[in-house]
Design a protein around this motif. Structure first.
Motif, PDB file in Angstrom:
ATOM      1  N   ARG A 142      -4.289  -7.419 -25.161  1.00 54.22           N
ATOM      2  CA  ARG A 142      -3.090  -7.630 -25.437  1.00 54.22           C
ATOM      3  C   ARG A 142      -2.574  -6.560 -26.469  1.00 54.22           C
ATOM      4  N   ASN A 143      -3.322  -6.287 -27.582  1.00 61.24           N
ATOM      5  CA  ASN A 143      -3.016  -5.258 -28.676  1.00 61.24           C
ATOM      6  C   ASN A 143      -2.784  -3.847 -27.831  1.00 61.24           C
ATOM      7  N   TRP A 144      -3.509  -3.510 -26.891  1.00 59.46           N
ATOM      8  CA  TRP A 144      -3.419  -2.353 -26.123  1.00 59.46           C
ATOM      9  C   TRP A 144      -1.972  -2.170 -25.347  1.00 59.46           C
ATOM     10  N   LEU A 145      -1.924  -3.385 -24.739  1.00 56.26           N
ATOM     11  CA  LEU A 145      -0.515  -3.375 -23.945  1.00 56.26           C
ATOM     12  C   LEU A 145       0.832  -3.211 -24.709  1.00 56.26           C
ATOM     13  N   GLU A 146       0.613  -3.495 -26.086  1.00 54.85           N
ATOM     14  CA  GLU A 146       1.848  -2.756 -26.561  1.00 54.85           C
ATOM     15  C   GLU A 146       2.070  -1.467 -26.520  1.00 54.85           C
ATOM     16  N   LYS A 147       1.133  -0.489 -26.419  1.00 54.65           N
ATOM     17  CA  LYS A 147       1.414   0.865 -26.183  1.00 54.65           C
ATOM     18  C   LYS A 147       1.994   1.090 -24.829  1.00 54.65           C
ATOM     19  N   GLU A 148       1.598   0.318 -23.954  1.00 52.03           N
ATOM     20  CA  GLU A 148       2.143   0.590 -22.554  1.00 52.03           C
ATOM     21  C   GLU A 148       3.540   0.105 -22.300  1.00 52.03           C
ATOM     22  N   TYR A 149       4.027  -1.297 -23.156  1.00 48.29           N
ATOM     23  CA  TYR A 149       5.391  -1.521 -23.303  1.00 48.29           C
ATOM     24  C   TYR A 149       6.301  -0.213 -23.676  1.00 48.29           C
ATOM     25  N   ARG A 209      -8.883  -2.630 -33.470  1.00 46.40           N
ATOM     26  CA  ARG A 209      -7.936  -2.237 -34.452  1.00 46.40           C
ATOM     27  C   ARG A 209      -6.704  -1.884 -33.819  1.00 46.40           C
ATOM     28  N   PRO A 210      -5.544  -2.714 -33.768  1.00 47.79           N
ATOM     29  CA  PRO A 210      -4.294  -2.267 -33.314  1.00 47.79           C
ATOM     30  C   PRO A 210      -3.993  -0.764 -33.487  1.00 47.79           C
ATOM     31  N   ASP A 211      -3.772  -0.399 -34.858  1.00 46.42           N
ATOM     32  CA  ASP A 211      -3.508   0.793 -35.404  1.00 46.42           C
ATOM     33  C   ASP A 211      -4.013   2.045 -34.856  1.00 46.42           C
ATOM     34  N   GLU A 212      -5.448   1.864 -34.343  1.00 48.79           N
ATOM     35  CA  GLU A 212      -6.392   3.014 -33.719  1.00 48.79           C
ATOM     36  C   GLU A 212      -5.867   3.050 -32.278  1.00 48.79           C
ATOM     37  N   ASN A 213      -5.054   2.367 -31.614  1.00 51.67           N
ATOM     38  CA  ASN A 213      -4.895   2.446 -30.284  1.00 51.67           C
ATOM     39  C   ASN A 213      -3.581   3.785 -30.165  1.00 51.67           C
ATOM     40  N   GLY A 214      -3.684   4.274 -28.889  1.00 52.90           N
ATOM     41  CA  GLY A 214      -2.729   5.374 -28.446  1.00 52.90           C
ATOM     42  C   GLY A 214      -3.350   6.187 -27.536  1.00 52.90           C
ATOM     43  N   PHE A 215      -2.431   7.097 -26.936  1.00 52.99           N
ATOM     44  CA  PHE A 215      -2.678   7.923 -26.138  1.00 52.99           C
ATOM     45  C   PHE A 215      -2.824   9.346 -26.625  1.00 52.99           C
ATOM     46  N   HIS A 216      -3.813  10.098 -26.272  1.00 47.65           N
ATOM     47  CA  HIS A 216      -4.048  11.462 -26.811  1.00 47.65           C
ATOM     48  C   HIS A 216      -4.502  12.312 -25.478  1.00 47.65           C
ATOM     49  N   GLY A 217      -3.667  13.679 -25.735  1.00 46.40           N
ATOM     50  CA  GLY A 217      -4.015  14.502 -24.465  1.00 46.40           C
ATOM     51  C   GLY A 217      -2.968  15.375 -24.528  1.00 46.40           C
TER      52      GLY A 217
END
Length: 886
Positions: free
Chosen positions: A699-706, A792-800
């Motif tokens: 659920r926390n990760w999907l915030e990045k997909e939104y 941890r939600p603040d650690e989520n993200g795309f890198h590349g």
């Protein structure tokens, strides 16, 4: 101590020593003296420890049958304390075994020094001890039991009554201080007509006593070992002593350094005798055959992986040679299952399914019967059951055993007899209690191999009593170890201990003992060196105050020795570099996936060992799920979710309830797939926790997909075969998204922290995503992204790295520009060309069989590498650093 007067006295009457070691030393010197005079046979001298003489006099009085041994005394104290705790509803913070040991010591002090604890104010501990002591005395009176500490008083009474014949002469040697009970006994002997002589060690001054400071304990021991080697090279018959107040702290260092200096060739061989005699032996419970036996007895219905591995790998079980390879493979399979605890029935089923371990299967069935026995038995019956189990499983292994192992086995069998002797004082107990008693006895039992006395003796402070040497080195003489800090017995009033001058009562008593020990040791040799470390683990150390008047002088030492120098100094070594292995056919799919090129980039030898030799480090499962398993579950959840929710548009139209159902379903799919792959069933409680964790993380990760622009998921966990240069590998891409402009993003999930800069290294040490891009037309590749999915939600993200027309925020665009500038790349197409050229070169190197030990970076490639014992890179570096070159 001068030898000649002692040996003359030994010929005239009993000579009693403070410990067994001194008795053995004096008997050996007596024998050498007799042999030197040409005598062919002689009567054994009456040299024995005081405890043996007291036991013999007790036998004359008919007390042997009533005398409890140390184990029986300890067990009786344990039962008394356990019953007292139950009666008084005491808290469970009290450790019964250690309390019993301390209470037994308090009882001995009272018998040796006298005193009435009722005359002093009582703490809670003293009051409890008084209750226990009264209970102990009541039981002992009813059964007629005695303890060894009571013998001096009973023997004195026997002498007064004429029931014991007093010797004409009695000599005592090696006693720094005598307790009042022994002083009373000596007076009784004198009253009975015995001439008592107590030999002291405060003779004339030593010819040389000096002190020196070393940097740390390691340097201190090295100096001592080199000094010892110099003396023995000058006079191989010299008697040398090494004494340390805290010998346990120095034992390992002394064993290693003395072996390296005095027997370097033997140090390279297993099982050779040590050149020194040590007064402190090894812990019996840590010796191989004994450790295996104790592990076997301690097994329950759930076996720790370490215990199961020990049973499978141990050479001390029957048929370990015939089934050795099959047992090793079973151990590997257990580790790969990822479980830290294995139910015994499941282990039996696994072994049955393998079909290659009939003998080990029989051992497990014997173990199952042992574990199932829940009856109450006395320790003696449990001891018999343990002996039968050991016989049934083929302990202590196959083939002939050497002298050391034979002595180990005999020592352990004697321990089983001592366990059986507890029947006299113990009530029936359950199996785990009997096993606990045996394990504690083994931990407290010291094992020393029986061998001829050595001219080099390593001793503790008490064991050095009465010894004399040609040269002596005293180690570890800093103010924290000498005088020894006071350790009063908590079960006796402190005022009583001080008044009676009991051992360890206060600093004054310890200072007096230390002064006597110094007086003795400073006169125990013609040359005495006293040393201390300047620091221990970074903490500064000062010399003992008793060394203040000694002159400082660094003793003459031999040059340092190192057994590894034998490899370079005694023979001419040939050097052969073999960085090339056999090649493999080009274009044939090779198992290993993208990991082949990752290893080849990090170190060619690593790739060759992992993927050509199939060499891998053993797994070490931890409690619960390890990080890799948790990452696998996250992969499985997201694969399941995106296989049904195929686009951002579908994600946005889900209500909260629908999203919750989809995540719950995906989490369940991931867990089921994981359990099927690992062939395990997670405990219900752990399973519930993992389900909750996975849904929360997703659920926390999907915030990045939104937050992303529109996309469509066109593939999840897609398998492909990719040809890179002459190498064909199979890949499994986590996810491919199609963007509105038609380009595709290759995405790989990571729970750890990714480093995109590794894509731009000369050897592309993180090649997974670049390889995924190989099977796609370059113009269709819009970017390669790590999707970091973290708890941890603040650690989520795309890198590349992304093409300019595919970036959806300024931050990613700036990161892209910075990396390209830093590594001199023009644009994303230039990066794709770099990947192709580099990866094709790595692939061709692997196909050609290049296997040189050449890590890209010692931190990046070697820190967590499982092949370090194989490539021996670090060992080589240490040898180059430590061994000086001429």
């Amino acid at each position: 101590m001068m030898d000649t007067p002692i040996l003359e006295l030994a010929a005239r009457g009993p000579l009693l020593t403070a410990n067994n070691r001194l008795a053995a030393t004096l008997i050996s010197r007596y024998d050498q003296q007799q042999a030197a005079t040409g005598i062919l046979c002689w009567e054994r001298p009456a040299i024995m420890p005081l405890s043996a003489w007291l036991s013999a006099r007790g036998d004359e009085l008919g007390l042997t049958a009533r005398l409890l041994n140390d184990g029986q005394v300890r067990r009786l104290w344990e039962e008394i304390i356990e019953e007292d705790i139950a009666r008084h509803n005491a808290s469970g913070l009290l450790q019964v075994s250690s309390s019993a040991e301390t209470a037994s010591a308090a009882q001995q002090l009272l018998l040796q020094y006298g005193g009435n604890i009722d005359r002093y104010p009582m703490s809670d501990d003293v009051a409890a001890f008084r209750r226990w002591l009264r209970d102990w005395e009541r039981r002992a009176a009813e059964a007629g039991w005695l303890i060894p500490a009571a013998l001096p008083g009973l023997i004195a009474t026997g002498l007064a009554q004429g029931r014991i014949k007093a010797p004409e002469i009695l000599t005592l040697a090696g006693f720094d201080l005598l307790p009042p009970s022994l002083e009373d006994l000596l007076r009784s002997l004198e009253n009975a007509g015995t001439r008592v002589e107590v030999i002291t060690d405060d003779g004339g001054p030593a010819r040389s006593v000096s002190r020196c400071c070393a940097t740390d304990p390691q340097e201190e021991v090295r100096l001592c070992a080199r000094w010892t080697r110099l003396l023995l090279e000058r006079d191989p018959r010299a008697r040398i002593g090494i004494v340390a107040p805290a010998l346990g702290d120095y034992l390992s260092l002394l064993r290693d350094q003395l072996q390296a200096e005095l027997g370097p060739r033997q140090a390279l061989q297993f099982g050779t005798a040590h050149p020194a005699g040590f007064s402190l032996g090894s812990c019996l419970a840590e010796e191989g055959p004994v450790r295996l036996a104790l592990t076997l007895f301690g097994c329950g219905n759930r076996i720790e992986l370490a215990e199961a591995g020990l049973l499978l790998r141990s050479p001390f079980l029957g048929h370990s040679v015939a089934e050795g390879r099959a047992r090793a493979l079973a151990d590997l399979e257990l580790r790969n299952n990822g479980q830290s605890v294995v139910p015994l029935p499941r282990l039996i089923r696994m072994v049955e399914k393998l079909g290659t371990l009939p003998r080990f299967l029989a051992i497990l069935k014997h173990l199952r019967d042992w574990v199932a026995d829940r009856r109450l038995r006395r320790p003696g019956l449990w001891s018999e059951q343990m002996a039968r189990l050991l016989e049934a499983v083929g302990w202590p292994g196959e083939g002939a055993i050497d002298s050391r192992q034979y002595q180990l086995v005999e020592k352990f069998l004697d321990l089983l007899h001592r366990l059986a002797s507890l029947d006299l004082v113990s009530s029936p107990v359950e199996r785990h209690v009997a096993v606990g008693l045996l394990q504690r006895m083994a931990r407290e039992t010291e094992f020393q191999i029986e061998e001829a006395p050595s001219r080099l003796q390593v001793l503790g402070l008490l064991e050095s009593s009465g010894q004399s040497f040609d040269a002596l080195w005293m180690l570890g003489m800093h103010d924290g170890a000498f005088p020894v800090p006071a350790r009063p017995n908590p079960f006796l009033p402190l005022a009583l201990q001080k008044e009676m001058a009991m051992p360890h009562a206060d600093a004054g008593r310890e200072l007096e003992f230390a002064q006597r020990a110094c007086q003795r040791l400073f006169h125990a040799a013609d040359q005495v060196v006293v040393s201390w470390p300047g620091s221990i683990d970074g903490a500064e150390c000062r010399p003992s105050p008793l060394l203040a008047d000694l002159p400082e002088n660094l003793p003459e030492c031999a040059p340092g020795n190192d057994p590894r120098r034998l490899l370079t100094g005694s023979v001419v070594l040939e050097t052969w570099q073999d960085p090339q292995g056999p090649g493999i056919p080009a274009g044939i799919p090779f198992k290993g996936g993208t990991g082949i090129l990752k290893d080849q980039a990090l170190c060619p030898f690593r790739a060759f060992a992992h993927h050509r030799l199939l060499a891998r480090g053993l797994e070490y499962p931890d409690i619960g799920l390890d990080p890799m398993s948790r990452g696998t579950l996250v992969h499985g959840l997201l694969e399941s979710f995106w296989s049904r929710i195929c686009s951002r548009r579908q994600l946005l139209i889900l209500s909260d309830e629908e999203l919750a159902r989809e995540l719950a379903r995906s989490a369940e799919d991931a867990l089921q797939a994981f359990e099927k792959e690992k062939r395990l069933d997670l405990p219900n409680r752990q399973r519930r926790i993992e389900l909750q964790r996975l849904q929360r993380v997703a659920r926390n990760w999907l915030e990045k997909e939104y937050d992303r622009p529109p996309f469509e998921v066109i593939a999840t966990e897609q398998s492909r075969q990719v040809t890179i240069g002459n190498l064909a590998v199979r890949t499994r891409i986590d996810r491919i998204d199609r963007l509105e402009n038609g380009r595709q993003l290759v995405i790989d999930y990571k729970t750890g922290k990714p480093d995109v800069s590794q894509w731009l290294d000369d050897r592309v040490s993180e090649p997974q995503l670049p390889i995924y891009c190989f099977g796609m037309p370059p113009e269709e590749v819009g970017g390669a992204l790590f999707a970091r999915v973290h708890c941890r939600p603040d650690e989520n993200g795309f890198h590349g790295l992304l093409r300019t027309d595919c970036a959806w925020d300024e931050r990613s665009a700036r990161t892209m520009e910075r990396l390209l500038d830093e590594y001199g790349r023009e644009d994303f197409d230039d990066v794709l060309r770099h990947w192709r050229a580099t990866l094709e070169q790595l692939a061709d190197e692997f196909v050609d069989g290049q296997a040189r030990v050449d890590p890209i970076d010692e931190v990046k490639a070697c820190r967590y590498c499982d092949l370090l014992p194989f490539c021996r890179r670090l060992e080589y570096d240490l040898m180059v650093e430590e061994i000086p070159r001429d």
